[in-house]
Design an enzyme around this catalytic site. Structure first.
Site, PDB file in Angstrom:
ATOM      1  N   GLY A  27       0.839  -1.182   0.000  1.00 13.20           N
ATOM      2  CA  GLY A  27       0.000   0.000   0.000  1.00 13.20           C
ATOM      3  C   GLY A  27       0.873   1.231   0.000  1.00 13.20           C
ATOM      4  O   GLY A  27       2.086   1.159  -0.226  1.00 13.20           O
ATOM      5  N   MET A  29       1.820   3.040   2.470  1.00 13.54           N
ATOM      6  CA  MET A  29       2.728   3.183   3.598  1.00 13.54           C
ATOM      7  C   MET A  29       3.746   2.062   3.707  1.00 13.54           C
ATOM      8  O   MET A  29       4.769   2.219   4.372  1.00 13.54           O
ATOM      9  CB  MET A  29       1.918   3.233   4.903  1.00 13.54           C
ATOM     10  CG  MET A  29       1.190   4.530   5.135  1.00 13.54           C
ATOM     11  SD  MET A  29       2.312   5.887   5.486  1.00 13.54           S
ATOM     12  CE  MET A  29       2.953   5.372   7.088  1.00 13.54           C
ATOM     13  N   VAL A  32       4.438  -5.683   2.350  1.00 13.00           N
ATOM     14  CA  VAL A  32       4.503  -6.806   3.280  1.00 13.00           C
ATOM     15  C   VAL A  32       4.951  -8.052   2.528  1.00 13.00           C
ATOM     16  O   VAL A  32       4.431  -8.365   1.448  1.00 13.00           O
ATOM     17  CB  VAL A  32       3.133  -7.067   3.949  1.00 13.00           C
ATOM     18  CG1 VAL A  32       3.257  -8.165   5.005  1.00 13.00           C
ATOM     19  CG2 VAL A  32       2.599  -5.786   4.584  1.00 13.00           C
ATOM     20  N   LYS A  47       7.040  -6.345   7.341  1.00  7.89           N
ATOM     21  CA  LYS A  47       6.497  -5.103   6.781  1.00  7.89           C
ATOM     22  C   LYS A  47       7.651  -4.127   6.573  1.00  7.89           C
ATOM     23  O   LYS A  47       8.427  -3.851   7.500  1.00  7.89           O
ATOM     24  CB  LYS A  47       5.447  -4.513   7.710  1.00  7.89           C
ATOM     25  CG  LYS A  47       4.763  -3.290   7.140  1.00  7.89           C
ATOM     26  CD  LYS A  47       3.468  -2.994   7.888  1.00  7.89           C
ATOM     27  CE  LYS A  47       2.311  -2.877   6.927  1.00  7.89           C
ATOM     28  NZ  LYS A  47       1.052  -2.568   7.564  1.00  7.89           N
ATOM     29  N   ASP A 140      -6.402   3.578  12.097  1.00 11.01           N
ATOM     30  CA  ASP A 140      -6.716   3.090  10.745  1.00 11.01           C
ATOM     31  C   ASP A 140      -7.457   1.760  10.801  1.00 11.01           C
ATOM     32  O   ASP A 140      -7.116   0.801  10.102  1.00 11.01           O
ATOM     33  CB  ASP A 140      -5.432   2.959   9.927  1.00 11.01           C
ATOM     34  CG  ASP A 140      -5.709   2.850   8.421  1.00 11.01           C
ATOM     35  OD1 ASP A 140      -6.813   3.245   7.993  1.00 11.01           O
ATOM     36  OD2 ASP A 140      -4.837   2.364   7.682  1.00 11.01           O
TER      37      ASP A 140
END
Length: 531
Positions: A27, A29, A32, A47, A140
């Site tokens: 994504g 940010m 993974v 991550k 989130d």
């Protein structure tokens, strides 16, 4: 050969520690990857923050953030194993959760049943309550960050969490101006760029997720992020019963409260929100007086008719009060038939148990210290261990007293109850099945010491309890054979150094109430549904 340069770079940097297998997802940010821990032989998720994000956050801020997250130990939070910087890459290593995300399930199934949606909400709410009590906000919560494994929900990606209170001279853990969250699940204050965000923003997001589970889409949608944010800030959510009329009215009321534009109008905690969902007979708001008076008048007329005509009026009995909400940190073991025994000194049998609650993890040092501060019982340690370790060295009588002190009806589980929680209705030899699997328990010298409570999540039992095998032996209320030191009680589960053949849910040992003998023995509490 993969064409991903980040994959290649990370594989080279972490060689000897982790073997990268493939990308799991990415994504804005982070990316993974699925990997194997070379030393322990277990699969993990790594991550990785992209270089641009690293430059924005800074290594120091990242280390502070993951240090906080590493302290979270809860059955419904994906645990963090390790974090660091290697070759300029910021990464952290988490448990790899087998299963699917709630986002994937909703994409496939659409609306969920009411029972399943409420169960997932209650488990996520329990995780959030635990984190909020420690000053950590997720920021989130969304279906993609809720993982479903073996019938239970786990909250992932606390990596963008921040302290609710100021830290290190007032610096927050999220850089100023950095957008954190997903538009469909953002609270109005988060979407509006408010700097002061508290736990109620997570409550809003959890309500938005529940709304989506029940109707198939979140409360606010739109063609662009800007359009969604505008609706989140200005528009009221559509009452859910206009879309799915079978949703009970009290669920709709709880959702509308949690989706309030003003944080002060929402439930004060995640637990309070879950309680509103599970207690349909809670006190109603003011303004229902006329309806009650009409009911009272109707009952009076029925009584008068019965007197005149000689007819016996039958009035429906009121429904019994709902069962109390699940105590924080405890799991329900449903009533049923369970297979127990089958090891040395105890033949196999099928028994019937009523439902009961049991702690999801062993009692921690931090929890036990509060008991010591309140009761002035002597501490079982000479040097204070870390708060997140299981408390050990506790006498049976002290463990029993702690459970009674902590809450009304608290007690130690019986051996039968402990095995039911560990083995499930199928009567497995281990909490995860009938075969030993390395990495699922802190036993057989996987490590040379205790681990934080709840760390070995892969070993969850069918009811969701962790560390029932390994880490520390656990007291039960069941008496063992009388020994030279007098009365004994049975302990279960083994410790971190218990050999593999004895580290099972079947094995039992008898222990006297002698401080010299209980150095690796801890406990967890149980209680009946109605104390």
């Amino acid at each position: 050969m993969t064409a991903d340069p980040l994959f290649e770079r990370l594989s080279h940097t972490l060689a000897g520690r982790y073997t990268l297998l493939r990308e799991l997802g990415h994504g804005g940010m982070a990316t993974v990857y699925l990997a194997v821990d070379v030393k322990l032989g277990r699969e993990v998720a790594i991550k990785v923050l992209p270089p641009a994000t690293r430059d924005f956050l800074g290594a120091d801020r990242f280390q502070r953030e993951v240090h906080l997250v590493a302290q979270l130990s809860h059955p419904h939070i994906v645990p963090l194993f390790e974090a660091g910087e290697a070759d300029g890459i910021l990464f952290y290593v988490m448990e790899y959760v087998e299963g699917e995300s709630l986002q994937e399930k909703l994409g496939r199934d659409g609306q969920l049943s009411l029972d399943e949606a409420l169960r997932i909400t209650a488990e996520v709410g329990d995780a959030l309550q635990y984190a909020h009590e420690r000053g950590i906000i997720h920021r989130d919560i969304k279906p993609a960050n809720i993982l479903l494994s073996r019938g239970h929900a786990l909250v992932a990606d606390f990596g963008i969490a921040k302290l609710a209170a100021a830290s290190s001279g007032g610096d927050t853990l999220t850089a100023t101006g950095m957008s954190v969250g997903t538009a469909e699940y953002m609270s109005p204050e988060q979407a509006g760029g408010e700097k002061r965000i508290d736990a109620r923003t997570d409550i809003y997001a959890l309500a938005a997720v529940l709304y989506e589970m029940l109707v198939g889409e979140p409360p606010f949608t739109g063609p662009t992020v800007q359009a969604i944010v505008a609706r989140v800030i200005a528009d009221p959510p559509r009452p859910i019963r206009t879309i799915r009329p079978t949703v009970p009215p009290h669920i709709e009321r709880a959702l509308l409260a949690a989706l309030s534009k003003v944080p002060a109008d929402r439930p004060e905690s995640a637990k309070a929100f879950v309680d509103l969902l599970t207690r349909p007979t809670a006190e109603r708001p003011a303004g229902r007086g006329p309806r009650r008076r009409r009911i009272a008048a109707g009952v009076a007329l029925l009584a008068l008719a019965a007197a005149v005509w000689g007819v016996t009026a039958t009035i429906r009995k009121p429904k019994p009060p709902p069962p109390p909400a699940r105590p924080a940190g405890m799991l329900v073991v449903p009533a049923g038939v369970y297979r127990v025994g089958g090891g040395a000194g105890r033949p196999a049998a099928a028994i019937t148990l009523d439902s009961f609650y049991i702690d999801s993890t062993e009692v921690s040092v931090g929890a036990y210290r509060r008991f010591l501060d309140s009761t002035h019982v002597p501490a079982p340690w000479s040097a204070l261990p870390a708060d997140i370790w299981p408390v050990t060295g506790v006498l049976w009588v002290e463990a029993d007293e702690y459970c009674r002190w902590r809450e009304p009806g608290g007690r130690l589980p019986s051996e039968d109850e402990w095995e039911a929680a560990a083995r499930g209705a199928a009567g497995w030899r281990y909490p995860w099945g009938d075969a030993w699997q390395s990495g699922r328990a802190n036993a057989a010298r996987v490590s040379d010491t205790l681990a934080p409570v709840g760390r070995f999540r892969l070993g969850r039992s069918p009811v969701g309890a962790v560390d029932l095998v390994g880490n520390a032996w656990e007291w039960t209320v069941t008496e063992g054979p009388r020994g030279t030191l007098g009365v004994t009680h049975l302990i279960k589960g083994g410790a971190f150094d218990t050999p593999q053949e004895l580290a099972t849910a079947v094995h039992r040992a008898a222990m006297p109430d002698d401080r010299r003998a209980v150095g690796k023995t801890g406990f967890r509490c149980a209680r009946d549904p109605r104390p």
